[in-house]
Write an enzyme that holds these catalytic residues in place. Structure first.
Site, PDB file in Angstrom:
ATOM      1  CG  ASP A   1      18.590  -2.656  19.575  1.00  0.00           C
ATOM      2  OD1 ASP A   1      18.765  -1.558  20.126  1.00  0.00           O
ATOM      3  OD2 ASP A   1      19.020  -3.732  20.043  1.00  0.00           O
TER       4      ASP A   1
ATOM      5  CG  ASP B   1      20.091  -2.888  26.882  1.00  0.00           C
ATOM      6  OD1 ASP B   1      18.975  -3.235  26.447  1.00  0.00           O
ATOM      7  OD2 ASP B   1      21.076  -2.687  26.150  1.00  0.00           O
TER       8      ASP B   1
HETATM    9  C1  DGJ Z   1      20.408  -3.937  22.742  1.00  0.00           C
HETATM   10  C2  DGJ Z   1      18.990  -4.068  23.228  1.00  0.00           C
HETATM   11  O1  DGJ Z   1      18.677  -3.054  24.125  1.00  0.00           O
HETATM   12  C3  DGJ Z   1      18.814  -5.459  23.846  1.00  0.00           C
HETATM   13  O2  DGJ Z   1      17.528  -5.580  24.379  1.00  0.00           O
HETATM   14  C4  DGJ Z   1      19.067  -6.487  22.789  1.00  0.00           C
HETATM   15  O3  DGJ Z   1      18.095  -6.375  21.781  1.00  0.00           O
HETATM   16  C5  DGJ Z   1      20.467  -6.302  22.202  1.00  0.00           C
HETATM   17  N1  DGJ Z   1      20.679  -4.953  21.764  1.00  0.00           N
HETATM   18  C6  DGJ Z   1      20.682  -7.229  21.051  1.00  0.00           C
HETATM   19  O4  DGJ Z   1      21.862  -6.996  20.406  1.00  0.00           O
END
Ligand code: DGJ
Length: 655
Positions: A478, A548
């Site tokens: 991430d 997201d």
């Molecule tokens: C952003 C990601 O896109 C989410 O899926 C998740 O992993 C969060 N970060 C966790 O902080």
């Protein structure tokens, strides 16, 4: 497929898979662009370019009164010597001047395709798959040598271009701009297609008519970004999904970029892409080289569907690498939207058991398993397990998951550091920063300076320690903030503007180490969803968390837009809860599953809370996906109805 140079007409002809690309030398000196489009015979350009001395044009060669860069299509345009359009190269010489004149020096044609040192790129598995042309140009005054590289593939109507600049002089020069490609088109009857949006609304297709002047998409955020994408297309107004001409220009790069189309006074179009010059300067020492990232130019006479199919096949088979390139991807469950930061070992095992009984194969433990991270204010950089949440540790958790019938995946955000972390307290100098300037926070975090080798080594070793300690077969990588106060404590003043690109080179080096050391791990990229969804990333990680925003209806536009360039094999898509956590919408479970089955399927909701009907439904979805996964991953996508056109969406994969 092949590349030829015709001595008589001084013409280069690159042809492959129904596409032709012509360049021509004028007076053995100037490299002109002649045409790009459907396959033509090599003798198509039997006549030289026609030069017309137009008013206000400026003529660089006294013995060649008709030749002006202002009126003739340049293959790699440079400023200050009669071209006034968007330049591909911009240099500040040691004396402060900035005019450039590139003249042909030599060329070579060879089988295969060379690697680009330190950069992601398309590749071949045997020399028979491609041919490469290198043309050397030189600025005779400044002694800068520019190598233009072109590869054509037997299997794709694509020209892969890259540029290397050598400083053959005895003094350093500053490269202010080195674009990867510029393409001259004789008319402007095109529409520009771009994938634009925001966090949670990534890569929505926009189609606008070209007009005189310049239209660009760009990122100066230190990543390719949620807002724009480093791939654009030009299509005729009448081009549809199935018919008509379309040209694609995609950068194989994940950092700051610009891509644009400039229409000039004669109604000609110049399309270009490369590293964004505004956040870039490269101090090129005497004798040194600089490599610009690869650009993939594709041609389609079969509409946008044809263009997409070309990019999908190329990215899936000759940009992506590793054991998962051609392998079935496991159906996963991710605990993020089920628990966020609030979980413990028993909750994880309960979730995993619920998932395993439905046919799910992989459990992904997301953010919150390390340091003392109970919210997003701490612990990034401290990659040791939080024993209050997971007292048995990761190896034992992995074994428990295996006993429950699940393999184990883990979330990391390795490029970042929280001010509240042991790592930051020990090494504040490891962050991107500028002396005397306060560093801004994004999601309460700072960015590690990946241009530094000590930082890169720390990241590789910290991750390797964990990946070697437990049975982990998947990593979610991430990245949750963009760059500000960009500077490196180790670079001298004249190199500070190299930091964003050096960061990307450092990131690619880290990824290269990790995928080589852990060839059986499936790496999934993520940047707050789809904030870094590009061809550069796909060279290291075959799939990316698309957004997201997990709402099925919102996802339609995101996934359709993304599919203009990127294959289903790259789009991770999850079924989540209703009401949806991002937009609050309620959609039927079946709809959520169908939309997620347009990509690499996962689940991201509390499976313990399902009704028995829902459990039956999920088991059936997973069984169905088991039958079609191969088709979705490798088949040809047809976008039958675009969700933004009339409120309905339909798509089809064909083997
Ligand atoms: C952003 C990601 O896109 C989410 O899926 C998740 O992993 C969060 N970060 C966790 O902080």
């Amino acid at each position: 497929m092949g590349i030829t140079f015709d001595e008589a007409t001084q013409t280069f002809h690159l042809h492959s898979a129904g596409m032709s690309y012509f360049m021509q030398l004028h007076r053995g000196r100037h490299l002109l662009h002649r045409s790009f489009g459907p396959a033509l015979r090599a003798d198509h350009l039997s006549r030289p370019a026609i030069f017309v001395a137009r008013s206000f044009a400026v003529f660089p060669d006294a013995d060649d009164p008709g030749f002006s860069r202002d009126t003739v299509a340049q293959e790699y345009p440079v400023p200050g010597t009669s071209d006034f359009g968007a330049s591909a190269l911009d240099v500040t010489w040691a004396d402060g001047s900035f005019a450039l004149s590139l003249e042909y020096e030599s060329h070579a044609i060879r089988a295969g395709k060379p690697e680009l040192p330190g950069l992601p790129a398309s590749y071949v598995e045997s020399d028979a798959e491609a041919q490469t042309l290198e043309i050397a140009l030189r600025d005779p005054v400044g002694q800068l040598r520019v190598i233009l590289r072109y590869s054509v593939f037997a299997a794709f109507p694509v020209v892969a271009r890259s540029v290397t600049v050598w400083n053959d002089s005895a003094v350093a020069v500053d490269l202010r701009k080195v674009l990867s490609a510029s393409l001259a088109l004789p008319d402007a009857r095109y529409e520009l297609l771009q994938l634009s949006g925001a966090w949670g609304r990534e890569r929505h297709l926009q189609r606008t008519t070209l007009r005189v002047g310049t239209q660009t998409v760009e990122s100066m955020r230190g990543a390719s970004s949620h807002q724009q994408n480093p791939a654009i297309a030009l299509a005729r107004p009448e081009t549809t999904e199935d018919a008509g001409e379309a040209i694609g220009l995609m950068l194989v790069y994940s950092g700051n970029f610009v891509a644009g189309a400039q229409v000039d006074q004669y109604g000609s179009t110049r399309v270009y892409a490369g590293i964004h010059p505004e956040t870039f300067t490269w101090h090129l020492a005497a004798g040194a080289r600089f490599d610009a990232p690869e650009a993939l130019i594709a041609w389609s006479g079969e509409g946008l569907g044809g263009l997409s199919d070309t990019y999908h096949r190329l990215l899936r088979t000759r940009v992506a690498r590793g054991s998962y390139r051609d392998k079935r991807r496991p159906v996963l469950v991710n605990n993020w939207e089920a628990t966020y930061f609030r979980f413990n070992e028993d909750a994880i095992i309960d979730l995993a058991q619920a998932a395993a009984s439905l046919g799910i194969e992989l459990f992904v433990l997301d953010d919150g398993w390390f340091g003392h991270r109970n919210d997003d204010r701490s612990s990034l950089g401290d990659w040791t397990v939080d024993a209050t949440k997971l007292p048995s540790g990761l190896p034992a958790l992995g074994q428990r998951l295996q006993r429950a019938g699940m393999s184990f995946g883990l979330w990391f955000e390795p490029e970042m550091v929280s001010p509240d972390s042991d790592l930051y307290r020990a090494h504040p100098e490891w962050c991107l920063q500028i002396n005397g300037r306060k560093s801004s926070l994004g999601r309460h975090q700072l960015i590690l300076d990946l241009s530094r080798s000590d930082v890169r080594q720390y990241i590789v070793e910290a991750l390797a320690r964990i990946l070697e300690s437990a049975p982990i077969c998947y990593v979610k990588w991430d990245m949750n903030r963009n760059m500000t106060e960009v500077g490196s404590m180790l670079l001298p003043p004249e190199r500070q503007r190299e930091t964003p690109h050096r960061y990307m080179l450092g990131l690619y080096e880290v990824w290269e180490h990790l995928i080589a050391r852990f060839p059986d791990i499936l790496f999934e990229a993520c940047a707050g969803g789809g904030g870094r969804f590009d061809a550069g990333v796909l060279h290291y990680m075959p799939q990316v968390w698309t957004s997201d925003n997990t709402d099925a209806i919102a996802r339609l536009s995101i996934q359709f837009g993304t599919s203009l360039f990127y294959p289903a094999s790259a789009q991770a898509a999850h079924v989540s809860a209703a009401p949806n956590h991002q937009v609050g919408r309620v959609t039927p479970f079946a709809t959520r599953a169908r939309v997620a089955m347009m990509g690499m399927l996962g689940y991201e909701l509390d499976l313990r809370a399902l009704t028995s009907d829902e459990r039956d439904g999920v088991a059936k979805q997973i069984a169905l996906y088991g039958e079609i996964e191969d088709l979705v991953r490798t088949g040809r996508l047809y976008r039958l109805e675009h969700p933004d056109a009339g409120g309905r969406a339909a798509w089809m994969f064909v083997a």
